[in-house]
Design a protein around this motif. Sequence first.
Motif, mmCIF file in Angstrom:
data_model
loop_
_atom_site.group_PDB
_atom_site.id
_atom_site.type_symbol
_atom_site.label_atom_id
_atom_site.label_comp_id
_atom_site.label_asym_id
_atom_site.label_seq_id
_atom_site.Cartn_x
_atom_site.Cartn_y
_atom_site.Cartn_z
ATOM 1 N N HIS A 160 0.643 -1.633 -0.318
ATOM 2 C CA HIS A 160 0.721 -0.183 0.377
ATOM 3 C C HIS A 160 0.517 1.130 0.443
ATOM 4 O O HIS A 160 2.144 0.740 0.270
ATOM 5 N N GLY A 207 -8.222 -3.958 6.586
ATOM 6 C CA GLY A 207 -9.934 -4.346 6.786
ATOM 7 C C GLY A 207 -9.896 -6.359 7.363
ATOM 8 O O GLY A 207 -10.711 -7.550 7.003
ATOM 9 N N GLY A 232 -8.220 -11.213 0.777
ATOM 10 C CA GLY A 232 -9.250 -10.026 0.807
ATOM 11 C C GLY A 232 -10.783 -10.616 1.131
ATOM 12 O O GLY A 232 -11.488 -11.494 1.142
ATOM 13 N N PRO A 233 -11.658 -9.632 0.716
ATOM 14 C CA PRO A 233 -11.647 -7.695 0.200
ATOM 15 C C PRO A 233 -11.201 -6.474 1.193
ATOM 16 O O PRO A 233 -10.888 -7.349 2.691
ATOM 17 N N PHE A 234 -10.252 -6.519 1.399
ATOM 18 C CA PHE A 234 -9.700 -4.734 1.696
ATOM 19 C C PHE A 234 -10.813 -3.756 1.859
ATOM 20 O O PHE A 234 -11.296 -3.398 0.886
ATOM 21 N N THR A 235 -10.140 -3.196 2.981
ATOM 22 C CA THR A 235 -11.139 -2.025 3.661
ATOM 23 C C THR A 235 -10.353 -0.709 4.091
ATOM 24 O O THR A 235 -9.695 -1.633 4.895
ATOM 25 N N HIS A 236 -9.936 0.021 3.480
ATOM 26 C CA HIS A 236 -8.206 0.823 3.520
ATOM 27 C C HIS A 236 -8.987 2.098 4.570
ATOM 28 O O HIS A 236 -9.883 1.922 4.364
ATOM 29 N N GLN A 237 -8.126 2.195 5.467
ATOM 30 C CA GLN A 237 -8.115 2.980 7.091
ATOM 31 C C GLN A 237 -7.771 4.235 6.081
ATOM 32 O O GLN A 237 -6.743 4.968 5.515
#
Length: 164
Positions: free
Chosen positions: A47, A87, A118-123
Amino acid sequence: MELVSVVDEQGTPAGSATRARVRAEGLWHECAAIVVRSVDLTRLYVHRRTDTKDVYPGLYDPTCGGVVAAGETAAECARREAAEELGIRADPEFLFGIPFVDGTIRYWAHVYQVLYDGPFTHQPSEVAWGGWMPVDEVRTRVEDPDWPVVPDGRALIREWFRWA
């Protein structure tokens, strides 16, 4: 007021201090770093940090993670940080511990790995972008001095490659 777990150079607990004091005085502290690897073992999740981060803003990072809070274990921190930043709801596997020093940033890293697709949840306040890279591409990029990667992520992923 956020209290951080303070340690000595060998990683032995030495109390706690505010995050501001840790930064201002360059105190040794603990961090958890998590390498996110695809279940098929071919990719790593990388990231880019937001431009507003107070340490290493805007740079790429092949790990996620953060500072171990006072009263928190490194494993608890790894779970919390993976969930907060990306996430991920999982129990990362501990791999190794290693000291990291970059000027006044001095900490004992507890390095973990999680297999996750995944899935991914970005802050949003921490992660500007994230995506998969082939393991070999990350290996090549961390050796490129022109790749804008966080210094600790570069050092920790190099050590991870020795363990992987």
